[in-house]
Design an enzyme around this catalytic site. Structure first.
Site, mmCIF file in Angstrom:
data_model
loop_
_atom_site.group_PDB
_atom_site.id
_atom_site.type_symbol
_atom_site.label_atom_id
_atom_site.label_comp_id
_atom_site.label_asym_id
_atom_site.label_seq_id
_atom_site.Cartn_x
_atom_site.Cartn_y
_atom_site.Cartn_z
ATOM 1 N N GLY A 184 -4.886 23.708 5.160
ATOM 2 C CA GLY A 184 -3.622 23.931 4.440
ATOM 3 C C GLY A 184 -2.474 23.372 5.281
ATOM 4 N N GLU B 123 11.182 25.153 14.054
ATOM 5 C CA GLU B 123 9.993 24.606 13.383
ATOM 6 C C GLU B 123 10.344 24.118 11.976
ATOM 7 O OE1 GLU B 123 8.191 26.382 10.869
ATOM 8 O OE2 GLU B 123 8.769 28.486 11.064
ATOM 9 N N GLN C 113 8.344 23.957 9.249
ATOM 10 C CA GLN C 113 7.587 24.462 8.113
ATOM 11 C C GLN C 113 8.361 25.463 7.258
ATOM 12 O OE1 GLN C 113 3.977 26.267 9.425
ATOM 13 N NE2 GLN C 113 2.943 25.994 7.470
ATOM 14 N N GLN D 159 8.676 26.099 3.172
ATOM 15 C CA GLN D 159 8.107 27.308 2.569
ATOM 16 C C GLN D 159 9.149 28.070 1.740
ATOM 17 O OE1 GLN D 159 6.691 28.923 6.296
ATOM 18 N NE2 GLN D 159 4.565 28.469 5.785
ATOM 19 N N CYS E 16 2.847 33.079 6.831
ATOM 20 C CA CYS E 16 2.028 33.747 7.843
ATOM 21 C C CYS E 16 2.891 34.552 8.808
ATOM 22 C CB CYS E 16 1.188 32.728 8.605
ATOM 23 S SG CYS E 16 2.164 31.548 9.531
ATOM 24 N N ASN E 17 4.215 34.406 8.743
ATOM 25 C CA ASN E 17 5.096 35.133 9.658
ATOM 26 C C ASN E 17 6.035 36.107 8.972
ATOM 27 O OD1 ASN E 17 5.232 32.122 11.460
ATOM 28 N ND2 ASN E 17 4.208 33.955 12.144
ATOM 29 N N ARG E 18 6.065 36.132 7.650
ATOM 30 C CA ARG E 18 6.988 37.040 6.980
ATOM 31 C C ARG E 18 6.542 37.317 5.544
ATOM 32 N NH1 ARG E 18 11.634 36.180 8.198
ATOM 33 N NH2 ARG E 18 11.160 34.738 9.872
ATOM 34 N N GLY F 62 -9.529 25.194 8.251
ATOM 35 C CA GLY F 62 -8.448 25.425 7.288
ATOM 36 C C GLY F 62 -7.482 24.254 7.329
#
Length: 389
Positions: free
Chosen positions: A177, A102, A104, A108, A46-48, A175
Site C-alpha cells: 500500500g 512527512e 504522506q 491522506q 496508521c497514526n490517527r 504490504g
C-alpha cells in the site's frame, strides 16, 4: 464555524493502544454520526483516527463525544470551532505527525475528504475546513523545508536499519500500500540490497517490483516459504501477521520495522531482532522534532496566519447574504423616494454608497466580537432571517 468539531486520537496524543482501539471501533461499529452531525469526514491513518463534524443545531461537543465514543475507550481529544480548524490544518501540514514534514499525511487528508465527498457526507462547513487546511499545508510545505520529498514514517527507521544491514542483504517489504510503497522506494535506492515485495494481491506487488528492479511474491507464498532475510518491513492492516512461527525460520534476520496498524509483528516473537515498532519510531520522531524546533516554530506561525485569514473568510461568507439584503433595502428605499427622477444605474450606485459604512461597521463588529454580535445587529435591523442561511 462554531458547529465545526473534531474528535479523535493519535499515536502522539494517546499512544498505540488507544489508537488501535479507536481505529477498530470506527471500522467495525460505524457509530450513528448522522444523528449528531449534518456533515462528517473520517480521517483514518496508521497514526490517527479523527472525525471532523458539522454538528447539528443544539448538539454540544461533549454530547457528540459521549454519543460517538463508548466509555470503555480512551477519551481522546475534542475541539470546536477555530480550534478544530487549527488542529486539522496542523495535521494536514504534518506538524502533528510522528515524523514532522512527512509527505504522506497531506495526501491522506485529501483522500479522506474526497472519500467523504463521494459518500455524500461533505457540506459547506467541512468543505471549507478541509480546503483551508490543505491550503495551509501547501504553504507550509512551500515555505519551510521540514523534510525532503518522499519522507515518510519509515524514514525515521532507515538510518539505523541501514547501519544494521550486511552487504549484500536481502530485505522484504510486506504490504505494498502507500506506506509499504514508500518504504520500498527508499530501500530500492540503497546499494547491495536484494529487495522482495510481498502483497496479498501479487499483481500489485509485481507492478511495483518492476518499477524498482525488485522481486515479488504473494503473501500466501511468503507465509508458506519465506526467503531467508536480513531485514523486514511490515505495512499491512493485519494484526499479528508475523508471529513466532515466522521468526523461528529466520536465523539471519537482524531488524524488523512494523509500520502496521494494528501491529503486524508480535513483539514477543521478535526476540533477538531489533524491532522498530511505532513506540520506538515515536521516540525517534521526538528527537527529530527537537532538532527541527526553529523550523517548526516558523511553520506554526504560518498556520496561525492562515487560520486568522480563514476565520475572516468564513465570517465574510456567513454575513454576505445579509450584506446583499442590506444593499437591496437601500436600493428599494431610494427607488421609492427618488426613482422617478434618477436613472436606475445611479440608484444602484447610491445604494452601494449608502450601505458602505454600515457594511464596514458590521464586518468590524463581527471580527472584534464574533458572529454573535453581527447576528444581533442583523436581528435588530430585521435582516437576520435572510443572512442566517
Amino acid at each position: 464555524m462554531q458547529r465545526l468539531a473534531l474528535i479523535g486520537v493519535s499515536q502522539r496524543r494517546g499512544g498505540v493502544e488507544a489508537l488501535t482501539q479507536w481505529s477498530h471501533w470506527w471500522q467495525s461499529q460505524a457509530p450513528g454520526v448522522f444523528e449528531l452531525a449534518e456533515e462528517w469526514v473520517l480521517v483514518l491513518t496508521c497514526n490517527r483516527c479523527e472525525v471532523v463534524l458539522a454538528l447539528k443545531e443544539g448538539v454540544s461537543l461533549e454530547f457528540a463525544r459521549q454519543a460517538l465514543i463508548p466509555p470503555e475507550l480512551p477519551r481522546g481529544y475534542a475541539y470546536l470551532g477555530e480550534a478544530a480548524l487549527e488542529h486539522l490544518a496542523r495535521v494536514a501540514a504534518s506538524l502533528d505527525s510522528v515524523n514532522p514534514g512527512e509527505d504522506q499525511i497531506m495526501r491522506q487528508v485529501r483522500q479522506a475528504f474526497e472519500t467523504a465527498q463521494q459518500a455524500g457526507t461533505v457540506g459547506p462547513l467541512t468543505r471549507f475546513a478541509f480546503q483551508s487546511a490543505l491550503k495551509t499545508a501547501k504553504r507550509v510545505r512551500r515555505e519551510i523545508a521540514l523534510a525532503p520529498a518522499q519522507t515518510s514514517l519509515f524514514s525515521l527507521a532507515r538510518p539505523a536499519l541501514e547501519a544494521l544491514l550486511p552487504r549484500p542483504a536481502k530485505v522484504a517489504v510486506v504490504g505494498t500500500g502507500e506506506m509499504g510503497s514508500l518504504a520500498a522506494r527508499s530501500l530500492a535506492s540503497l546499494p547491495g540490497i536484494e529487495l522482495w515485495l510481498v502483497n496479498r494481491t501479487p499483481e500489485k506487488a509485481r507492478l511495483l517490483a518492476e518499477a524498482l528492479g525488485a522481486r515479488f511474491m504473494s503473501l500466501r507464498d511468503f507465509q508458506a516459504h519465506p526467503p531467508l532475510l536480513d531485514a523486514l518491513v511490515a505495512a499491512t492492516p493485519v494484526a499479528g501477521l508475523l508471529d513466532a512461527g515466522f521468526f523461528q525460520g529466520q536465523p539471519r534476520l537482524k531488524a524488523a520495522v512494523d509500520l502496521g496498524m494494528p501491529r503486524n509483528i508480535v513483539p514477543e516473537a521478535a526476540r533477538g531482532v531489533v524491532l522498530f515498532d511505532l513506540n520506538l519510531l515515536e521516540r525517534l520522531g521526538e528527537e527529530r522534532r527537537t532538532r527541527l524546533r526553529a523550523d517548526l516554530a516558523r511553520a506554526e506561525m504560518i498556520v496561525a496566519e492562515e487560520l486568522e485569514q480563514a476565520v475572516a473568510d468564513w465570517l465574510e461568507r456567513t454575513i454576505a447574504p445579509a450584506i446583499t439584503q442590506m444593499r437591496e433595502a437601500y436600493r428599494r428605499t431610494l427607488a421609492e423616494w427618488v426613482g422617478a427622477q434618477v436613472a436606475p444605474e445611479l440608484i444602484e450606485q447610491l445604494a452601494h454608497r449608502f450601505a458602505h459604512f454600515p457594511v464596514k461597521g458590521l464586518r468590524g463588529l463581527a471580527r472584534k466580537h464574533g458572529p454573535e454580535a453581527a447576528e444581533h445587529f442583523l436581528q435588530e435591523a430585521g435582516l437576520w432571517e435572510v443572512g442566517h442561511g
